[in-house]
Design an enzyme around this catalytic site. Structure first.
Site, mmCIF file in Angstrom:
data_model
loop_
_atom_site.group_PDB
_atom_site.id
_atom_site.type_symbol
_atom_site.label_atom_id
_atom_site.label_comp_id
_atom_site.label_asym_id
_atom_site.label_seq_id
_atom_site.Cartn_x
_atom_site.Cartn_y
_atom_site.Cartn_z
ATOM 1 N N HIS A 110 0.783 -1.198 0.206
ATOM 2 C CA HIS A 110 0.041 0.024 0.027
ATOM 3 C C HIS A 110 0.776 1.297 -0.023
ATOM 4 C CE1 HIS A 110 -3.739 -2.337 1.123
ATOM 5 N NE2 HIS A 110 -2.755 -3.184 1.696
ATOM 6 N N TYR A 119 -9.514 4.181 7.619
ATOM 7 C CA TYR A 119 -10.016 4.416 9.198
ATOM 8 C C TYR A 119 -11.081 5.619 9.038
ATOM 9 C CZ TYR A 119 -5.308 2.671 10.728
ATOM 10 O OH TYR A 119 -4.212 1.988 10.762
ATOM 11 N N PRO A 123 -4.125 -0.476 18.956
ATOM 12 C CA PRO A 123 -3.893 -1.175 17.597
ATOM 13 C C PRO A 123 -4.021 -0.095 16.616
ATOM 14 C CG PRO A 123 -5.908 -1.713 18.173
ATOM 15 C CD PRO A 123 -5.162 -1.110 19.346
ATOM 16 N N LYS A 161 1.246 -0.695 15.179
ATOM 17 C CA LYS A 161 2.468 -0.617 15.377
ATOM 18 C C LYS A 161 3.243 -1.799 16.299
ATOM 19 C CE LYS A 161 3.888 3.286 13.368
ATOM 20 N NZ LYS A 161 4.342 2.961 12.143
ATOM 21 N N TYR A 168 3.725 6.705 10.318
ATOM 22 C CA TYR A 168 2.856 5.419 9.912
ATOM 23 C C TYR A 168 3.712 4.437 9.050
ATOM 24 C CZ TYR A 168 -1.382 2.774 9.060
ATOM 25 O OH TYR A 168 -2.192 1.840 8.966
HETATM 26 C C1 PHB Z 1 -5.169 -4.868 10.708
HETATM 27 O O1 PHB Z 1 -5.150 -5.176 9.623
HETATM 28 O O2 PHB Z 1 -5.406 -5.813 11.596
HETATM 29 C C2 PHB Z 1 -4.917 -3.644 11.235
HETATM 30 C C3 PHB Z 1 -4.657 -2.723 10.409
HETATM 31 C C4 PHB Z 1 -4.514 -1.221 10.802
HETATM 32 C C5 PHB Z 1 -4.350 -1.025 12.203
HETATM 33 C C6 PHB Z 1 -4.799 -2.179 13.081
HETATM 34 C C7 PHB Z 1 -4.997 -3.395 12.448
HETATM 35 O O3 PHB Z 1 -4.347 0.117 12.360
#
Ligand code: PHB
Ligand code: APR
Length: 412
Positions: free
Chosen positions: A92, A220, A312, A316, A404
């Site tokens: 990505h 998000y 999460p 990280k 990030y």
């Molecule tokens: C995930 O794909 O499980 C995942 C992706 C982004 C995050 C947390 C978990 O910030």
């Protein structure tokens, strides 16, 4: 001793007598941190034995995060562990943020930092690590009970444990505590050694894994109904999360209710693009930030979740487990191979700089994207204007993209 972690059985082992083993580094925990550390040490000619409390099947059944920083991919590739990751991982350039009634925007990590990140499950990494350990005949002792860490304040540490009803003593030069947040390593430190920093968030994440095509990018969402996240594992495996109250019970969330709630938190066109299907895993996780300092005491090192936990939201946790393993392997190899203690002496400080950078960005994203119960009108406005600033400022986006996508390792 060979680098493969060959055990020397100095006792007359019968099914009841205590067995004595020796290695250079005793690694407690066969999660991603412990198994990767063993692999990296092996590649630098240092022997280790890994002790794991659970069965391999149990360790492999855990569904966890799945976003890998460029540095994480580089470490795995450098250790010959990225064959499947390179085939199945989804690269990505960045991630989207959307929130109610506003335009969505893209944090373009590739443009701002030249780095991409990859979605690939921790479960798959765990499989790849066990496969690599098997290929080289590594010693990974599972179902090791009553693990006790001893003598690490002197120069002859040892680990005692019971396996198959037999008491074992593992003598070693160093112990690496890679046994997760609830492990025995951090708890073995004498009172007063650690300084702890903690923040508990007033909500959890309800996560679903489904064999459906994911959205093209990670998205998000901040919505009045709460946070939501769309992510991926591979072209036919999607991972979604929604913010839920801490007292949420899984049995109250059949799949239909989950999909309905998830879609309600995305703008219409994204909700329509989400392909629903039966969940193959569903779980609830609380959100917490935690750091224990220092990450070394005598001959005991802490690494991964044993030393720190992040919510999460920035993805990280796994990346920190990998960077700790990387720094620790490099430091221990310098000690064994060159007799240099500079890197082991600097391990805690070096690792913690990266840990705190990730703790900060995970806290920032958590605060930015969730709806906090009891938030005042001021809190709500400040959050909206923070999001507006991020949406409209390339500088703010570059700062987030840098964190990030992940920082470079120090000293490389
Ligand atoms: C995930 O794909 O499980 C995942 C992706 C982004 C995050 C947390 C978990 O910030
Ligand atoms: N003795 C031996 N092993 C133990 C003990 C013990 N007393 N206690 C725990 N363990 C094992 C656990 O069973 C687990 O397999 O240590 C391992 C720790 O693995 P993880 O919890 O996965 O921690 P780590 O390897 O540091 O990886 C961190 O996992 O939780 C996620 O978000 C986190 O992605 C991050 C990653």
């Amino acid at each position: 001793m060979s680098a493969g972690g060959v055990a020397i059985n100095a006792g007359t082992a019968s099914s009841t007598a205590a067995r004595r083993l020796r290695t250079q580094v005793a690694i407690v925990g066969a999660g991603p941190c412990g198994l990767l550390l063993a692999e990296l040490l092996h590649r630098r000619g240092v022997a280790s034995i890994v002790l794991e409390k659970h069965t391999r099947e149990h360790v492999l059944s855990r569904i966890r995060a799945g976003v890998l920083e460029q540095t994480t991919v580089d470490v795995l590739r450098g250790a010959g562990l990225a064959g499947r990751l390179d085939r199945e991982g989804l690269p990505h350039d960045g991630m989207h943020i959307v929130w109610a009634r506003r335009e969505s925007f893209f944090i373009d990590a590739a443009r701002h930092t030249g780095k991409r990140f990859t979605t690939y499950g921790q479960t798959q990494i765990q499989q790849d690590l066990f496969a690599a350990a098997d290929r080289r005949g590594a010693q990974v002792i599972t179902e090791a009970g009553e693990v006790k860490l001893l003598g690490f304040e002197g120069d002859r540490p040892r680990v005692e444990f019971i396996q198959g009803g037999v008491a074992h003593t593992l003598d070693c030069d160093f112990i690496a505590g890679c046994d997760g947040f609830h492990g025995v390593s951090r708890a073995s430190l004498p009172a007063g050694v650690l300084r702890e920093f903690e923040k508990i968030y007033p909500f959890g994440w309800l996560g679903v894994l489904s064999e459906t095509p994911p959205l093209a990018d990670i998205v998000y969402a901040n919505h009045p109904r709460g946070f939501a996240l769309a992510s991926a594992r591979n072209p036919m495996l999607a991972r979604y999360y929604i913010q839920v109250p801490l007292d949420t019970r899984l049995e109250d969330w059949p799949d239909d209710r989950f999909w309905q709630e998830l879609k309600a938190r995305y703008p219409r066109e994204m909700a329509d693009a989400i392909v629903t299907g039966p969940s193959i895993e569903k779980s609830i996780a609380p959100l917490r930030s935690y750091v224990a300092e220092p990450m070394r005491h005598g001959r005991l090192f802490l690494a991964g979740d044993a030393a720190h936990v992040v919510p999460p939201t920035g993805a990280k946790g796994l990346n920190l487990a990998v960077s700790d393993a990387f720094y620790l392997a490099r430091a221990l190899a310098a000690w064994f191979n060159d007799g240099s203690s500079a890197l082991i002496d600097g391990y805690s400080e070096t690792a913690l700089r990266r840990v705190w950078a990730s703790v900060r960005v995970s806290w920032y994203l958590t605060t930015l994207l969730h709806r906090f119960p009891g938030a005042s009108a001021f809190d709500q406005k400040a959050q909206e204007y923070e999001l507006e600033y991020l949406r409209s400022s390339p500088h703010a986006q570059a700062a987030l993209a840098e964190q990030y996508a992940g920082l470079d390792f120090e000293g490389e």
